[in-house]
Design a protein around this motif. Structure first.
Motif, PDB file in Angstrom:
ATOM      1  N   PRO A  96       0.841  -1.192   0.000  1.00 58.92           N
ATOM      2  CA  PRO A  96       0.000   0.000   0.000  1.00 58.92           C
ATOM      3  C   PRO A  96       0.883   1.251   0.000  1.00 58.92           C
ATOM      4  O   PRO A  96       1.900   1.294   0.705  1.00 58.92           O
ATOM      5  N   VAL A  97       0.500   2.239  -0.796  1.00 55.94           N
ATOM      6  CA  VAL A  97       1.254   3.484  -0.922  1.00 55.94           C
ATOM      7  C   VAL A  97       0.295   4.651  -0.724  1.00 55.94           C
ATOM      8  O   VAL A  97      -0.783   4.681  -1.324  1.00 55.94           O
ATOM      9  N   GLN A  98       0.717   5.611   0.108  1.00 59.66           N
ATOM     10  CA  GLN A  98      -0.090   6.814   0.293  1.00 59.66           C
ATOM     11  C   GLN A  98       0.804   8.027   0.061  1.00 59.66           C
ATOM     12  O   GLN A  98       1.885   8.134   0.646  1.00 59.66           O
ATOM     13  N   LEU A  99       0.343   8.935  -0.809  1.00 63.33           N
ATOM     14  CA  LEU A  99       1.072  10.158  -1.139  1.00 63.33           C
ATOM     15  C   LEU A  99       0.253  11.366  -0.736  1.00 63.33           C
ATOM     16  O   LEU A  99      -0.936  11.460  -1.047  1.00 63.33           O
ATOM     17  N   HIS A 100       0.922  12.315  -0.058  1.00 63.71           N
ATOM     18  CA  HIS A 100       0.322  13.605   0.291  1.00 63.71           C
ATOM     19  C   HIS A 100       1.133  14.684  -0.399  1.00 63.71           C
ATOM     20  O   HIS A 100       2.359  14.774  -0.199  1.00 63.71           O
ATOM     21  N   VAL A 101       0.479  15.508  -1.214  1.00 63.40           N
ATOM     22  CA  VAL A 101       1.209  16.462  -2.041  1.00 63.40           C
ATOM     23  C   VAL A 101       0.410  17.747  -2.230  1.00 63.40           C
ATOM     24  O   VAL A 101      -0.822  17.720  -2.267  1.00 63.40           O
ATOM     25  N   ALA A 102       1.132  18.865  -2.314  1.00 68.81           N
ATOM     26  CA  ALA A 102       0.491  20.150  -2.579  1.00 68.81           C
ATOM     27  C   ALA A 102      -0.095  20.153  -3.991  1.00 68.81           C
ATOM     28  O   ALA A 102       0.347  19.422  -4.869  1.00 68.81           O
ATOM     29  N   ASP A 103      -1.103  20.994  -4.184  1.00 65.81           N
ATOM     30  CA  ASP A 103      -1.767  21.086  -5.489  1.00 65.81           C
ATOM     31  C   ASP A 103      -2.003  22.566  -5.816  1.00 65.81           C
ATOM     32  O   ASP A 103      -2.876  23.190  -5.217  1.00 65.81           O
ATOM     33  N   PRO A 104      -1.204  23.133  -6.720  1.00 67.04           N
ATOM     34  CA  PRO A 104      -0.094  22.519  -7.456  1.00 67.04           C
ATOM     35  C   PRO A 104       1.176  22.490  -6.602  1.00 67.04           C
ATOM     36  O   PRO A 104       1.266  23.170  -5.586  1.00 67.04           O
ATOM     37  N   ASP A 105       2.141  21.690  -7.042  1.00 65.70           N
ATOM     38  CA  ASP A 105       3.418  21.575  -6.352  1.00 65.70           C
ATOM     39  C   ASP A 105       4.534  21.871  -7.350  1.00 65.70           C
ATOM     40  O   ASP A 105       4.594  21.237  -8.408  1.00 65.70           O
ATOM     41  N   PRO A 106       5.422  22.827  -7.053  1.00 62.83           N
ATOM     42  CA  PRO A 106       6.463  23.189  -8.016  1.00 62.83           C
ATOM     43  C   PRO A 106       7.461  22.073  -8.296  1.00 62.83           C
ATOM     44  O   PRO A 106       8.125  22.072  -9.325  1.00 62.83           O
ATOM     45  N   PHE A 107       7.545  21.097  -7.386  1.00 63.93           N
ATOM     46  CA  PHE A 107       8.498  19.996  -7.563  1.00 63.93           C
ATOM     47  C   PHE A 107       7.832  18.714  -8.058  1.00 63.93           C
ATOM     48  O   PHE A 107       8.521  17.743  -8.372  1.00 63.93           O
ATOM     49  N   GLU A 108       6.506  18.693  -8.085  1.00 69.23           N
ATOM     50  CA  GLU A 108       5.763  17.490  -8.490  1.00 69.23           C
ATOM     51  C   GLU A 108       4.655  17.937  -9.442  1.00 69.23           C
ATOM     52  O   GLU A 108       3.511  18.142  -9.028  1.00 69.23           O
ATOM     53  N   SER A 109       4.978  18.088 -10.717  1.00 69.58           N
ATOM     54  CA  SER A 109       4.010  18.617 -11.685  1.00 69.58           C
ATOM     55  C   SER A 109       2.847  17.648 -11.897  1.00 69.58           C
ATOM     56  O   SER A 109       2.942  16.457 -11.590  1.00 69.58           O
ATOM     57  N   GLU A 110       1.779  18.172 -12.446  1.00 68.22           N
ATOM     58  CA  GLU A 110       0.586  17.359 -12.719  1.00 68.22           C
ATOM     59  C   GLU A 110       0.926  16.176 -13.635  1.00 68.22           C
ATOM     60  O   GLU A 110       0.521  15.045 -13.380  1.00 68.22           O
ATOM     61  N   ASP A 111       1.670  16.439 -14.710  1.00 66.54           N
ATOM     62  CA  ASP A 111       2.048  15.365 -15.643  1.00 66.54           C
ATOM     63  C   ASP A 111       2.900  14.320 -14.949  1.00 66.54           C
ATOM     64  O   ASP A 111       2.726  13.118 -15.160  1.00 66.54           O
ATOM     65  N   TRP A 112       3.859  14.808 -14.131  1.00 60.02           N
ATOM     66  CA  TRP A 112       4.733  13.875 -13.404  1.00 60.02           C
ATOM     67  C   TRP A 112       3.908  12.987 -12.471  1.00 60.02           C
ATOM     68  O   TRP A 112       4.076  11.764 -12.449  1.00 60.02           O
ATOM     69  N   LEU A 113       2.996  13.595 -11.713  1.00 64.15           N
ATOM     70  CA  LEU A 113       2.212  12.826 -10.751  1.00 64.15           C
ATOM     71  C   LEU A 113       1.296  11.826 -11.441  1.00 64.15           C
ATOM     72  O   LEU A 113       1.114  10.708 -10.950  1.00 64.15           O
TER      73      LEU A 113
END
Length: 196
Positions: free
Chosen positions: A121-138
């Protein structure tokens, strides 16, 4: 209760990491917080990233592997967790550990090898948008993690800064941080139930 390896961000082993570990310990978990920066901490993102580049990704991964090694055993299944850079390292460790119990990512992910295979199981918490984790990347990360066999949850926090769980950084968002910890503790509790 879970054995958790909690890896710090490029800001280093700051008070927020210790506070997070204490929160997890209060919930009954055993938490290990190695210092991959050998005592260095930062408040400025550019200085933090410069030091990370100076040390290098390969060396940081070597240090993370070294921190995990003494915790591994026939009867130990670690939950890997990390903040930003630490999340990236935690992901690499978890996908290489066939006994891994789970992966909790706060603010960061990593590349996934084509041949990666896992059922954790994997859980990710991320800002939206995030300058280090782009929408395409995620989106690509999510699809690749699912392709590898992981059970993935993604929680996004609109308007939060990148490392929004650290109250001493400009990114901090109190509401997003509290929501993150509530959801993360539920995730860890579910892992405990699955292990029983």
């Amino acid at each position: 209760m879970a054995q958790i390896l909690l890896l710090h961000s490029a800001y280093g082993l700051r008070p927020a990491v210790h506070a997070a570990a204490d929160r997890l310990r209060t919930a009954g978990h055993t938490v290990h917080t190695p210092d991959l920066f050998e005592g260095r901490t930062f408040e400025d993102v550019e200085e933090a990233m410069a030091y990370k580049e100076e040390v290098g990704n390969d060396e940081l991964l070597r240090r993370a592997v070294g921190a995990a090694a003494p915790l591994l055993g026939a009867d130990t299944a670690l939950v890997y967790a990390g903040f930003s850079l630490g999340g990236s390292l935690a992901q690499n460790l978890a996908l290489a550990d066939e006994n891994a119990r789970g992966l909790l990512l706060l603010h960061g992910t990593s590349d996934i090898r084509e041949d990666a295979a896992t059922s954790i199981p994997v859980q990710l918490h991320v800002a939206d948008p995030d300058p280090f984790e782009s929408e395409d990347w995620l989106n690509a990360w999510y699809l690749n993690m699912r392709k590898a066999g992981a059970d993935v949850e993604v929680h996004r926090y609109r308007g939060a800064g990148h490392v929004f769980t650290d109250p001493d950084l400009p990114d901090y968002d109190a509401e997003a941080a509290e929501q993150t910890w509530a959801v993360a503790l539920d995730f860890l509790s579910e892992l405990d139930e699955q292990a029983d």
